[in-house]
Write a protein that holds these residues in place. Sequence first.
Motif, PDB file in Angstrom:
ATOM      1  N   GLU A  91       0.879  -1.176   0.000  1.00 38.77           N
ATOM      2  CA  GLU A  91       0.000   0.000   0.000  1.00 38.77           C
ATOM      3  C   GLU A  91       0.917   1.226   0.000  1.00 38.77           C
ATOM      4  OE1 GLU A  91      -4.017  -0.147   2.288  1.00 38.77           O
ATOM      5  OE2 GLU A  91      -2.544  -1.107   3.555  1.00 38.77           O
ATOM      6  N   ILE A  95      -1.314  11.041  -1.125  1.00 42.40           N
ATOM      7  CA  ILE A  95      -2.453  10.160  -1.430  1.00 42.40           C
ATOM      8  C   ILE A  95      -2.141   8.766  -0.912  1.00 42.40           C
ATOM      9  CG2 ILE A  95      -3.972   9.316  -3.241  1.00 42.40           C
ATOM     10  CD1 ILE A  95      -2.859  11.645  -4.982  1.00 42.40           C
ATOM     11  N   ARG A 123      -2.993   4.671   0.266  1.00 41.87           N
ATOM     12  CA  ARG A 123      -3.625   3.436  -0.228  1.00 41.87           C
ATOM     13  C   ARG A 123      -3.707   3.395  -1.752  1.00 41.87           C
ATOM     14  NH1 ARG A 123      -7.791   3.389   4.645  1.00 41.87           N
ATOM     15  NH2 ARG A 123      -6.629   2.031   6.054  1.00 41.87           N
ATOM     16  N   THR A 124      -2.555   3.475  -2.372  1.00 43.78           N
ATOM     17  CA  THR A 124      -2.492   3.419  -3.834  1.00 43.78           C
ATOM     18  C   THR A 124      -1.535   2.294  -4.256  1.00 43.78           C
ATOM     19  OG1 THR A 124      -0.563   4.828  -4.261  1.00 43.78           O
ATOM     20  CG2 THR A 124      -2.648   5.939  -3.774  1.00 43.78           C
ATOM     21  N   SER A 141      -6.337   3.343  -6.932  1.00 41.94           N
ATOM     22  CA  SER A 141      -6.695   3.354  -5.517  1.00 41.94           C
ATOM     23  C   SER A 141      -7.070   1.945  -5.065  1.00 41.94           C
ATOM     24  CB  SER A 141      -7.872   4.309  -5.302  1.00 41.94           C
ATOM     25  OG  SER A 141      -8.294   4.311  -3.959  1.00 41.94           O
ATOM     26  N   LYS A 142      -6.644   1.581  -3.837  1.00 40.31           N
ATOM     27  CA  LYS A 142      -6.841   0.218  -3.344  1.00 40.31           C
ATOM     28  C   LYS A 142      -7.883   0.162  -2.227  1.00 40.31           C
ATOM     29  CE  LYS A 142      -3.154  -2.445  -3.380  1.00 40.31           C
ATOM     30  NZ  LYS A 142      -1.808  -3.044  -3.229  1.00 40.31           N
ATOM     31  N   SER A 167      -7.222  -3.484  -6.308  1.00 43.43           N
ATOM     32  CA  SER A 167      -7.160  -2.227  -7.051  1.00 43.43           C
ATOM     33  C   SER A 167      -8.547  -1.991  -7.643  1.00 43.43           C
ATOM     34  CB  SER A 167      -6.096  -2.317  -8.139  1.00 43.43           C
ATOM     35  OG  SER A 167      -6.252  -3.498  -8.909  1.00 43.43           O
ATOM     36  N   LYS A 174      -8.369   7.073 -10.046  1.00 45.88           N
ATOM     37  CA  LYS A 174      -8.757   8.421  -9.658  1.00 45.88           C
ATOM     38  C   LYS A 174      -7.870   9.458 -10.342  1.00 45.88           C
ATOM     39  CE  LYS A 174     -10.720   7.311  -5.097  1.00 45.88           C
ATOM     40  NZ  LYS A 174     -10.676   7.642  -3.647  1.00 45.88           N
ATOM     41  N   SER A 204      -6.868  15.433  -1.718  1.00 44.93           N
ATOM     42  CA  SER A 204      -7.036  14.136  -2.374  1.00 44.93           C
ATOM     43  C   SER A 204      -8.361  13.465  -2.013  1.00 44.93           C
ATOM     44  CB  SER A 204      -5.881  13.204  -2.023  1.00 44.93           C
ATOM     45  OG  SER A 204      -5.846  12.948  -0.628  1.00 44.93           O
TER      46      SER A 204
END
Length: 716
Positions: free
Chosen positions: A185, A203, A205-206, A223-224, A231, A235, A243
């Motif tokens: 993450e 940002i 949790r990507t 984004s997760k 996934s 965004k 964000s």
Amino acid sequence: MRKKWNYMIIIGAMATACSDNATKHLVSWPDASAPVAEKKAHIRTIHGDTVQDDYYWMNDFFKKGPDSARVVAYLEAENTYTATMMKDTESLQALLFQEMKARVKEKDESVPYLKNGYYYYSRTDEGKQYYKFCRKKGNLDAPEEVLLDVDAMAEGYPYFAVGGFSVSPDNKLLAYGVDTVSRREYTIQVKDLETGKILTDKIDRTEGEATWANDSKTFFYTSKNPVTLLSEKIKKHTLGSNSAGDAVVYAEKDNTNYIGVGKSKNGKFIQIYSGSTLSSEVFILDANTPNASFKSFQPRIKDVLYSVTALEDRFLVLTNDGAKNFKVVECPLDKTTKEHWKDFIPHRADVLVSDIDEFKDFLVISERKNGLTQMAIRSLKDGTQHYLDFGEAAYTVYPSTNVEYNTSVVRYGYTSLVTPSSTFDYNMQTKEKELKKQQEVVGGYRAEDYVTERLFAKAKDGTSIPISLVYKKGMKKNGQAPLLLYAYGSYGASMDPSFSSARLSLLDRGFIYAIAHIRGGEEMGRQWYEDGKMMNKKNTFTDFVDCGEFLVKEQFTSAQHLYAQGGSAGGLLMGAVINLSPSLWNGVIAQVPFVDVVNTMLDETIPLTTNEYDEWGNPNEKQAYEYMKSYSPYENIEAKAYPNLLVTTGLHDSQVQYFEPAKWVAKLRATKKGKEVVLLKTDMDYGHGGASGRFDYLKDVALNYAFLFKLEGLEK
């Protein structure tokens, strides 16, 4: 579980002082009692089948349940037991670590690559675990800009990973992702390269990578889901904005799909990719209009995969539509749906087309034939094509960093079991190649001191299974050499032969190292993968056993000196083969093993589960459940003798959760017969890929080697 496991700690095999009849070395283990895991009955009932799982409680740390602290205490007790059992190898482990570390050039620099007027590279300093990401403007004599000092950034963190480097089109901003937990993450951050300041944009949790629009102030990211880590959304972020208000430009409704976002090499299109094992869909957007809507290139079709490459005047599409081994079609820029597709590279039954790398005037087509990779160079001006020649029986070749579109030079990487990793630049116009860099093995290395072979074992159904081997010259083929057999065998991931300087510590002590290219990978084409997944999964396991038996029959080794290793989905392989043929192996190393297949695939809250129904099956369907249960290592433990076993995992693993190997070890100990040991080592700071520093992982390799050496009676 599992997907495309890249952490492949590889090792080899050895011919040393053993008795003439290849008797097994009698190992002296400390008189220590293994931890006994508490049993708490948990009942699973599905499809009329009831199963009692005594160790289900071990998932409480992951689930944040009432037994969370008890789980940690149990894992720590297992670590203490493993340390006790391996205590007499501590000096050997220290020696191995220093030996392997000494082969690594500490002060080093990657081959610079050109992008948009700048040369980018990374460099490492002596004694440092990480690196510095740098660039120079215009030419390599220009002043150096240190874009990120990862050595400094990582200070104070037991785990630190940074990636997804993405420089804005105007060259002024750098977006990157940081993971300090090892659950993949990433937090995306942005650095102003003119002022050196980190912007307030953050940002969480990507997937970690930002894809810039051409305005240099808008980027797209994946984004997760915070629980499943799927996934789920693409965004759009505008610099300077909060964000929390980022617009969702794409939301995936099918939870079996992976999604991602990227940019065409020519800079003209942003592409969203959504795909599962069986079908995919691409959405495109003009990179100059980031506020417009994405358009489906071709709506998804059942059992059809495709990916898109943008050229100046058309799109190329790599697809398996009516083409098991994939073909390449072309279509106009404004007419992208299937009815406009025309064959560009037709399907060939004996050649798998795996990738396309595009340049303004050339294409580099990665193919696989007879189990080996090859690269075709095709001119877009006149359609002529030629292949690169590599001159070895078993090797790995792949396009390297090729981010510049307007060039006639392709960079590729090359390695084999005896050839250190090498980077070449090949001029597609003049057909001249230049070695830019070869991995330096500090202390000296002579490829001619080692021998590599490519053999074929016959599976029980008559299929020929390739095996790649390497060993020190002078090895006697008399069945007395210890041999380590490695494989993966899932997701169509091909385990091509590559060089490892760490592996020399095995080869120089007489070990043979072998890779079994079993079904479930894609070494021999797409059908090779199809024949080792879903309801054909057992082929993967029987292929590996057949390879082991072949190597014994051919006198490379004997069952007393045969070892096996695999990780993640390859750890599932290890669990399956010791159930199938426990007496064939003297020892097995299972790293982050996916061994509780049924329970994990029934739990949609576990990361990756729904993404992988097309790989393993959906156990909510009775037929898939019954087949999965028939091979799942945890479900098939029996009261019989098993080989010596070293199992490793990470508490924060996001791919295969720690509780799978922990439950497996507990049940094995409670059920098996015999005196062979079962050891569990949990890294309490790391996840699926192990340590993040460039030297720390060698401590894990040293433990693995020491385990093998102890079983062989080697003390130095």
